[in-house]
Motif scaffolding. Structure first.
Motif, PDB file in Angstrom:
ATOM      1  N   GLU A   3       1.009  -0.952  -0.144  1.00 43.11           N
ATOM      2  CA  GLU A   3      -0.204  -0.298  -0.014  1.00 43.11           C
ATOM      3  C   GLU A   3       0.953   1.370   0.454  1.00 43.11           C
ATOM      4  O   GLU A   3       1.688   1.237   0.138  1.00 43.11           O
ATOM      5  CB  GLU A   3      -0.924   0.271   0.918  1.00 43.11           C
ATOM      6  CG  GLU A   3      -1.536  -1.240   1.580  1.00 43.11           C
ATOM      7  CD  GLU A   3      -2.872  -1.728   0.904  1.00 43.11           C
ATOM      8  OE1 GLU A   3      -3.193  -0.418   0.244  1.00 43.11           O
ATOM      9  OE2 GLU A   3      -3.022  -2.366   0.070  1.00 43.11           O
ATOM     10  N   HIS A  13      -8.420   4.227   5.352  1.00 45.54           N
ATOM     11  CA  HIS A  13      -7.526   3.864   4.703  1.00 45.54           C
ATOM     12  C   HIS A  13      -8.059   2.199   5.057  1.00 45.54           C
ATOM     13  O   HIS A  13      -7.171   1.357   4.800  1.00 45.54           O
ATOM     14  CB  HIS A  13      -6.696   4.132   5.362  1.00 45.54           C
ATOM     15  CG  HIS A  13      -4.820   3.288   5.033  1.00 45.54           C
ATOM     16  ND1 HIS A  13      -5.000   3.518   3.859  1.00 45.54           N
ATOM     17  CD2 HIS A  13      -4.118   3.071   5.134  1.00 45.54           C
ATOM     18  CE1 HIS A  13      -4.040   2.254   3.659  1.00 45.54           C
ATOM     19  NE2 HIS A  13      -3.421   2.385   5.126  1.00 45.54           N
ATOM     20  N   HIS A  17      -8.267  -1.770   2.763  1.00 49.75           N
ATOM     21  CA  HIS A  17      -7.331  -3.563   3.016  1.00 49.75           C
ATOM     22  C   HIS A  17      -8.743  -4.294   3.231  1.00 49.75           C
ATOM     23  O   HIS A  17      -8.662  -4.817   2.076  1.00 49.75           O
ATOM     24  CB  HIS A  17      -7.047  -2.998   4.501  1.00 49.75           C
ATOM     25  CG  HIS A  17      -5.792  -2.149   4.403  1.00 49.75           C
ATOM     26  ND1 HIS A  17      -4.603  -2.944   5.319  1.00 49.75           N
ATOM     27  CD2 HIS A  17      -5.162  -0.611   4.353  1.00 49.75           C
ATOM     28  CE1 HIS A  17      -3.108  -1.812   5.492  1.00 49.75           C
ATOM     29  NE2 HIS A  17      -3.592  -1.180   4.915  1.00 49.75           N
ATOM     30  N   CYS A 114       2.134  -2.086   5.034  1.00 49.95           N
ATOM     31  CA  CYS A 114       2.174  -0.732   4.471  1.00 49.95           C
ATOM     32  C   CYS A 114       2.479   0.357   6.053  1.00 49.95           C
ATOM     33  O   CYS A 114       2.527  -0.288   6.885  1.00 49.95           O
ATOM     34  CB  CYS A 114       0.335  -0.845   4.646  1.00 49.95           C
ATOM     35  SG  CYS A 114      -0.264   0.882   4.923  1.00 49.95           S
ATOM     36  N   GLY A 116       1.175   3.390   6.475  1.00 46.70           N
ATOM     37  CA  GLY A 116      -0.406   4.669   6.856  1.00 46.70           C
ATOM     38  C   GLY A 116      -0.598   4.119   8.134  1.00 46.70           C
ATOM     39  O   GLY A 116      -0.925   3.161   8.981  1.00 46.70           O
ATOM     40  N   HIS A 118      -3.631   3.519  10.750  1.00 44.88           N
ATOM     41  CA  HIS A 118      -5.024   2.327  10.332  1.00 44.88           C
ATOM     42  C   HIS A 118      -6.145   2.924  12.362  1.00 44.88           C
ATOM     43  O   HIS A 118      -5.194   2.860  12.639  1.00 44.88           O
ATOM     44  CB  HIS A 118      -4.730   0.988  10.510  1.00 44.88           C
ATOM     45  CG  HIS A 118      -3.822   0.486   9.484  1.00 44.88           C
ATOM     46  ND1 HIS A 118      -2.110   1.034   9.543  1.00 44.88           N
ATOM     47  CD2 HIS A 118      -4.069   0.719   8.136  1.00 44.88           C
ATOM     48  CE1 HIS A 118      -1.916   0.864   8.328  1.00 44.88           C
ATOM     49  NE2 HIS A 118      -2.906   0.456   7.007  1.00 44.88           N
TER      50      HIS A 118
HETATM   51 ZN    ZN Z   1      -2.682   0.483   6.112  1.00 44.49          ZN
END
Ligand code: ZN
Length: 147
Positions: A3, A13, A17, A114, A116, A118
């Protein structure tokens, strides 16, 4: 399975997934190669061979919502680059020495690399709704929102 490393709106986000994993399971396709995640609405693009039917759209959103409703915990696992490269396609990552790879797990449903942000449990995501689906130049674009 990789990602983009952006600081997205966490519920959206995390839903992305789950959508990616559900697309893989339903259509045996790759995860989205391009996406735009925002608080109000998001979109994911998939390399695809056709437009999906309204019945498939209904099944897709139903499966995503069933997964969200399982109240799955979202956890992270840090593994070495060598370990990760045996499992995941890391070609989009830039390798550096002693790099640790962060894998995000959504229960036993999904695992992907990833960096990012979550939610910690899928019960924070809300209701997933597909707002439109379009197909152009071998790209299936799915737009969705959360309520
Ligand atoms: Zn992510």
């Amino acid at each position: 399975m990789l990602e983009n490393a952006k600081n997205y709106f966490a519920p959206m986000h995390t839903a992305e997934h789950i959508l990616n994993q559900t697309m893989q399971r339903m259509f045996n396709c790759e995860r989205s190669f391009n996406n735009h995640i925002e608080k109000k609405k998001s979109k994911c693009d998939y390399h695809f061979d056709r437009l999906i039917t309204s019945q498939e759209i209904a099944e897709l959103s139903s499966r995503v919502n069933q997964t969200i409703a399982l109240n799955l915990s979202v956890s992270e696992e840090l593994i070495s680059y060598d370990e990760a490269s045996a499992i995941y396609d890391l070609s989009k990552l830039q390798q550096s020495d002693n790099q640790t790879i962060r894998v995000i797990k959504i229960g036993d449903y999904d695992r992907c690399v990833c960096s990012g942000e979550h939610v910690t449990n899928t019960n924070e995501i809300g209701l997933f709704t597909i707002t439109s689906v379009t197909y152009e130049n071998n790209v299936l674009r799915i737009r969705f929102k959360l309520a």
